[in-house]
Design a protein around this motif. Sequence first.
Motif, PDB file in Angstrom:
ATOM      1  N   THR A   6       0.823  -1.216   0.000  1.00 25.99           N
ATOM      2  CA  THR A   6       0.000   0.000   0.000  1.00 25.99           C
ATOM      3  C   THR A   6       0.854   1.262   0.000  1.00 25.99           C
ATOM      4  OG1 THR A   6      -0.150  -0.114   2.427  1.00 25.99           O
ATOM      5  CG2 THR A   6      -1.934  -1.134   1.156  1.00 25.99           C
ATOM      6  N   ALA A   7       2.074   1.171   0.525  1.00 25.88           N
ATOM      7  CA  ALA A   7       2.961   2.339   0.513  1.00 25.88           C
ATOM      8  C   ALA A   7       3.546   2.566  -0.875  1.00 25.88           C
ATOM      9  CB  ALA A   7       4.084   2.155   1.528  1.00 25.88           C
ATOM     10  N   LEU A   8       3.816   1.497  -1.603  1.00 28.24           N
ATOM     11  CA  LEU A   8       4.454   1.572  -2.910  1.00 28.24           C
ATOM     12  C   LEU A   8       3.663   0.747  -3.913  1.00 28.24           C
ATOM     13  CD1 LEU A   8       8.071   0.955  -1.597  1.00 28.24           C
ATOM     14  CD2 LEU A   8       7.098   3.159  -2.227  1.00 28.24           C
ATOM     15  N   PRO A   9       2.447   1.160  -4.272  1.00 26.35           N
ATOM     16  CA  PRO A   9       1.620   0.331  -5.149  1.00 26.35           C
ATOM     17  C   PRO A   9       2.089   0.379  -6.591  1.00 26.35           C
ATOM     18  CG  PRO A   9       0.495   2.384  -4.685  1.00 26.35           C
ATOM     19  CD  PRO A   9       1.758   2.398  -3.866  1.00 26.35           C
ATOM     20  N   GLY A  10       2.239  -0.756  -7.193  1.00 24.69           N
ATOM     21  CA  GLY A  10       2.674  -0.852  -8.576  1.00 24.69           C
ATOM     22  C   GLY A  10       3.147  -2.254  -8.876  1.00 24.69           C
ATOM     23  N   ASN A  11       3.494  -2.529 -10.114  1.00 21.81           N
ATOM     24  CA  ASN A  11       3.967  -3.856 -10.487  1.00 21.81           C
ATOM     25  C   ASN A  11       5.448  -3.998 -10.157  1.00 21.81           C
ATOM     26  OD1 ASN A  11       1.425  -4.501 -11.591  1.00 21.81           O
ATOM     27  ND2 ASN A  11       1.953  -3.429 -13.476  1.00 21.81           N
ATOM     28  N   GLY A  12       5.826  -5.183  -9.730  1.00 24.91           N
ATOM     29  CA  GLY A  12       7.208  -5.440  -9.356  1.00 24.91           C
ATOM     30  C   GLY A  12       7.318  -5.929  -7.931  1.00 24.91           C
ATOM     31  N   GLY A  13       6.426  -5.444  -7.052  1.00 23.04           N
ATOM     32  CA  GLY A  13       6.335  -5.968  -5.697  1.00 23.04           C
ATOM     33  C   GLY A  13       7.611  -5.862  -4.907  1.00 23.04           C
ATOM     34  N   TYR A  14       8.027  -7.000  -4.374  1.00 20.44           N
ATOM     35  CA  TYR A  14       9.189  -7.062  -3.485  1.00 20.44           C
ATOM     36  C   TYR A  14      10.461  -6.575  -4.173  1.00 20.44           C
ATOM     37  CZ  TYR A  14       7.858 -11.485  -5.653  1.00 20.44           C
ATOM     38  OH  TYR A  14       7.367 -12.436  -6.508  1.00 20.44           O
ATOM     39  N   VAL A  15      10.506  -6.569  -5.501  1.00 17.83           N
ATOM     40  CA  VAL A  15      11.676  -6.038  -6.203  1.00 17.83           C
ATOM     41  C   VAL A  15      11.876  -4.568  -5.855  1.00 17.83           C
ATOM     42  CG1 VAL A  15      12.689  -5.573  -8.469  1.00 17.83           C
ATOM     43  CG2 VAL A  15      11.398  -7.677  -8.101  1.00 17.83           C
ATOM     44  N   VAL A  16      10.780  -3.817  -5.824  1.00 17.65           N
ATOM     45  CA  VAL A  16      10.867  -2.392  -5.500  1.00 17.65           C
ATOM     46  C   VAL A  16      11.238  -2.191  -4.040  1.00 17.65           C
ATOM     47  CG1 VAL A  16       9.583  -0.229  -5.411  1.00 17.65           C
ATOM     48  CG2 VAL A  16       9.259  -1.799  -7.306  1.00 17.65           C
ATOM     49  N   TRP A  17      10.727  -3.049  -3.166  1.00 16.90           N
ATOM     50  CA  TRP A  17      11.049  -2.890  -1.744  1.00 16.90           C
ATOM     51  C   TRP A  17      12.556  -2.990  -1.529  1.00 16.90           C
ATOM     52  CZ3 TRP A  17       7.154  -7.123   0.212  1.00 16.90           C
ATOM     53  CH2 TRP A  17       5.864  -6.793  -0.225  1.00 16.90           C
ATOM     54  N   ALA A  18      13.175  -4.040  -2.098  1.00 13.62           N
ATOM     55  CA  ALA A  18      14.612  -4.225  -1.929  1.00 13.62           C
ATOM     56  C   ALA A  18      15.392  -3.112  -2.613  1.00 13.62           C
ATOM     57  CB  ALA A  18      15.031  -5.589  -2.475  1.00 13.62           C
ATOM     58  N   ASP A  19      14.933  -2.688  -3.789  1.00 11.79           N
ATOM     59  CA  ASP A  19      15.590  -1.596  -4.514  1.00 11.79           C
ATOM     60  C   ASP A  19      15.522  -0.305  -3.718  1.00 11.79           C
ATOM     61  OD1 ASP A  19      16.637  -0.039  -6.713  1.00 11.79           O
ATOM     62  OD2 ASP A  19      14.578   0.563  -7.114  1.00 11.79           O
ATOM     63  N   ARG A  20      14.358  -0.027  -3.153  1.00 10.03           N
ATOM     64  CA  ARG A  20      14.173   1.209  -2.379  1.00 10.03           C
ATOM     65  C   ARG A  20      15.010   1.186  -1.103  1.00 10.03           C
ATOM     66  NH1 ARG A  20       9.885   5.041  -2.638  1.00 10.03           N
ATOM     67  NH2 ARG A  20      10.405   6.716  -1.185  1.00 10.03           N
ATOM     68  N   ALA A  21      15.162   0.012  -0.506  1.00  9.12           N
ATOM     69  CA  ALA A  21      15.888  -0.080   0.764  1.00  9.12           C
ATOM     70  C   ALA A  21      17.396  -0.130   0.571  1.00  9.12           C
ATOM     71  CB  ALA A  21      15.422  -1.310   1.540  1.00  9.12           C
ATOM     72  N   PHE A  22      17.868  -0.949  -0.353  1.00  9.75           N
ATOM     73  CA  PHE A  22      19.302  -1.235  -0.421  1.00  9.75           C
ATOM     74  C   PHE A  22      19.944  -0.964  -1.782  1.00  9.75           C
ATOM     75  CE2 PHE A  22      17.595  -4.335   2.760  1.00  9.75           C
ATOM     76  CZ  PHE A  22      18.130  -3.708   3.874  1.00  9.75           C
ATOM     77  N   GLY A  23      19.167  -0.471  -2.743  1.00 10.44           N
ATOM     78  CA  GLY A  23      19.752  -0.132  -4.029  1.00 10.44           C
ATOM     79  C   GLY A  23      19.416  -1.121  -5.126  1.00 10.44           C
ATOM     80  N   PRO A  24      19.793  -0.783  -6.377  1.00 13.79           N
ATOM     81  CA  PRO A  24      19.358  -1.566  -7.525  1.00 13.79           C
ATOM     82  C   PRO A  24      19.904  -2.986  -7.580  1.00 13.79           C
ATOM     83  CG  PRO A  24      20.893   0.162  -8.191  1.00 13.79           C
ATOM     84  CD  PRO A  24      20.518   0.435  -6.773  1.00 13.79           C
ATOM     85  N   PHE A  25      21.126  -3.215  -7.100  1.00 16.06           N
ATOM     86  CA  PHE A  25      21.640  -4.588  -7.143  1.00 16.06           C
ATOM     87  C   PHE A  25      20.786  -5.511  -6.288  1.00 16.06           C
ATOM     88  CE2 PHE A  25      24.315  -7.999  -5.415  1.00 16.06           C
ATOM     89  CZ  PHE A  25      24.682  -8.625  -6.589  1.00 16.06           C
ATOM     90  N   SER A  26      20.412  -5.040  -5.104  1.00 19.24           N
ATOM     91  CA  SER A  26      19.556  -5.851  -4.230  1.00 19.24           C
ATOM     92  C   SER A  26      18.192  -6.088  -4.871  1.00 19.24           C
ATOM     93  CB  SER A  26      19.385  -5.162  -2.876  1.00 19.24           C
ATOM     94  OG  SER A  26      20.621  -5.077  -2.198  1.00 19.24           O
ATOM     95  N   GLY A  27      17.645  -5.052  -5.511  1.00 19.64           N
ATOM     96  CA  GLY A  27      16.364  -5.219  -6.180  1.00 19.64           C
ATOM     97  C   GLY A  27      16.432  -6.243  -7.295  1.00 19.64           C
ATOM     98  N   SER A  28      17.493  -6.188  -8.091  1.00 21.02           N
ATOM     99  CA  SER A  28      17.655  -7.141  -9.182  1.00 21.02           C
ATOM    100  C   SER A  28      17.844  -8.564  -8.659  1.00 21.02           C
ATOM    101  CB  SER A  28      18.850  -6.741 -10.044  1.00 21.02           C
ATOM    102  OG  SER A  28      19.052  -7.666 -11.090  1.00 21.02           O
ATOM    103  N   LEU A  29      18.637  -8.711  -7.600  1.00 20.47           N
ATOM    104  CA  LEU A  29      18.870 -10.038  -7.035  1.00 20.47           C
ATOM    105  C   LEU A  29      17.588 -10.606  -6.441  1.00 20.47           C
ATOM    106  CD1 LEU A  29      21.195 -12.030  -6.711  1.00 20.47           C
ATOM    107  CD2 LEU A  29      21.620 -11.056  -4.443  1.00 20.47           C
ATOM    108  N   MET A  30      16.819  -9.753  -5.784  1.00 20.54           N
ATOM    109  CA  MET A  30      15.522 -10.188  -5.271  1.00 20.54           C
ATOM    110  C   MET A  30      14.647 -10.693  -6.416  1.00 20.54           C
ATOM    111  SD  MET A  30      13.199 -10.432  -2.789  1.00 20.54           S
ATOM    112  CE  MET A  30      13.259  -9.222  -1.447  1.00 20.54           C
ATOM    113  N   GLY A  31      14.616  -9.955  -7.519  1.00 16.64           N
ATOM    114  CA  GLY A  31      13.821 -10.384  -8.656  1.00 16.64           C
ATOM    115  C   GLY A  31      14.255 -11.732  -9.189  1.00 16.64           C
ATOM    116  N   SER A  32      15.559 -11.968  -9.261  1.00 19.74           N
ATOM    117  CA  SER A  32      16.071 -13.248  -9.747  1.00 19.74           C
ATOM    118  C   SER A  32      15.664 -14.386  -8.812  1.00 19.74           C
ATOM    119  CB  SER A  32      17.599 -13.197  -9.878  1.00 19.74           C
ATOM    120  OG  SER A  32      18.001 -12.210 -10.789  1.00 19.74           O
ATOM    121  N   TRP A  33      15.859 -14.193  -7.521  1.00 19.63           N
ATOM    122  CA  TRP A  33      15.510 -15.236  -6.553  1.00 19.63           C
ATOM    123  C   TRP A  33      14.027 -15.603  -6.634  1.00 19.63           C
ATOM    124  CZ3 TRP A  33      18.449 -12.564  -1.950  1.00 19.63           C
ATOM    125  CH2 TRP A  33      19.796 -12.946  -1.998  1.00 19.63           C
ATOM    126  N   LYS A  34      13.176 -14.597  -6.578  1.00 23.21           N
ATOM    127  CA  LYS A  34      11.747 -14.877  -6.517  1.00 23.21           C
ATOM    128  C   LYS A  34      11.215 -15.413  -7.856  1.00 23.21           C
ATOM    129  CE  LYS A  34      10.684 -13.661  -2.259  1.00 23.21           C
ATOM    130  NZ  LYS A  34       9.535 -12.870  -1.901  1.00 23.21           N
TER     131      LYS A  34
END
Length: 501
Positions: A114-142
Amino acid sequence: MTPEIQIQLSPSSSAAAAAAASSAAAASAAVAMPEPLHESIPLRKTTAGSSNKNKNKLALLPLVFLIYFEVSGGPYGSEQTVLAGGPLLAILGFVLFPFVWSIPEALITAELATALPGNGGYVVWADRAFGPFSGSLMGSWKFLSGAINSAAYPALCADYIARVVPTVSSGGPRVAAIAAATVLLSFLNYTGLTVVGYTAMALCAASLSPFFVMAAAALPKLHPRRWGAVAHDRDWRLFFNTLFWNLNFWDNASTLAGEVDRPQRTFPRALLAAGLLTSAAYLVPLFTGTAALDEPYSSWGSGFYADAAGMIAGRWLKYWVEVGAVLSAIGLYEAQLSSAAFQLLGMADLGFLPKPFALRSKWFNTPWVGIVTSSLISLGISFLSLDDIISSANFLYSLGMLLEIASFLWLRRKQPNLKRPFRVPLRMPALIFMCFVPSAFLIYVMVLANWRVFAISGGLTLFGGAMYFFMEFCKARGFLKFKLEERMGEMEEQEGNKDEA
């Protein structure tokens, strides 16, 4: 979560846009963080699918059933809790385990979706918290975890078809049946989330109804004292893994947030309703089967509910339960394919993947490139031996969940003024305690992995990390087009026009 499940080492079974209108205090708090590449770009409009008409947005009711199939799909595969611990532990497990695992995961999902509504989900959470590498790695894992897990469902449909048409059990006919099932189910997904959501409602009703019929037929045969029995030889590893598998993936629907009508209001309600439905789906047949039948606990393997229905009401109900297993598998595949496809679309919107992954169908507005990509990966994996591969995919999911929990806590601390329409009503010490038990459990099931799982998971993680640097290399050299770069160019052009004016 799945019919005729093989328990592995972990689960079965949000947001894509940075808040474009956050306050100055939130912006200053973000300065101290590793800044995502795209935090300053107004992603909400594009990732939320501004071209969608409101009538095509996903409403509350279909979202409830999509979440239900992301997490559960019915009681199929939950029988092994009785095998591992007996009726009492199985009942206590499905009553208490949601409080230490499912509810914290659902609360994290509700706040960040609800804070960050949009497509991508947990990818954006990790990107917003720790930067793009974390967001990309989260996307790969999930993504890898979901694509591999969903590979079992077309194969399962083929297995049940083989009971009626024996020639489908092996060889070319089996390959053709799996391929046909994958194509048909993927095409249904292509027709749109609204269609998939209402189909999920029908599949839920059809797959759960035999269990309520079984419960009604069992009333005269119930012996409640049997609920207090405990197995002499308890298998705690099987017990906890079965619970974990059947009560996981609450965050998967977060990748659809950009397609949801009023996500700030709809998501928390949908998560609550899906939680109640999931609990009923597990507890009703569990109470019924354990109290009505005096069968040895060794009989309670995957698929036993079909046998239990036959013992209670007759072979006609057994066949109904088996048909329900196929319908449940269809719902599971549709829900997971939707999440995977919209995750790829969200990652393309964020610049992690090339522009083609952001393409939508002209007729149904669905991410057809993501659907085709996910379907092809699942189809290829469905012909492989899945034991260690699925265990490895679930290991990657556990890594993603640990990163997701860390992102939740980091964002709460570093961006306290981020607008959160739904906010977990706890202060930081209580939030850390809430997240401690799920984190400890994730680490526990990961430690139980064998060396092959560690090797495969490590290799897939290296692949995910290499993909990030490869995409960055392609951006720098201009080998591929990325949607994020186009939007940055549009913003620069707009700024230049303003300066000229």
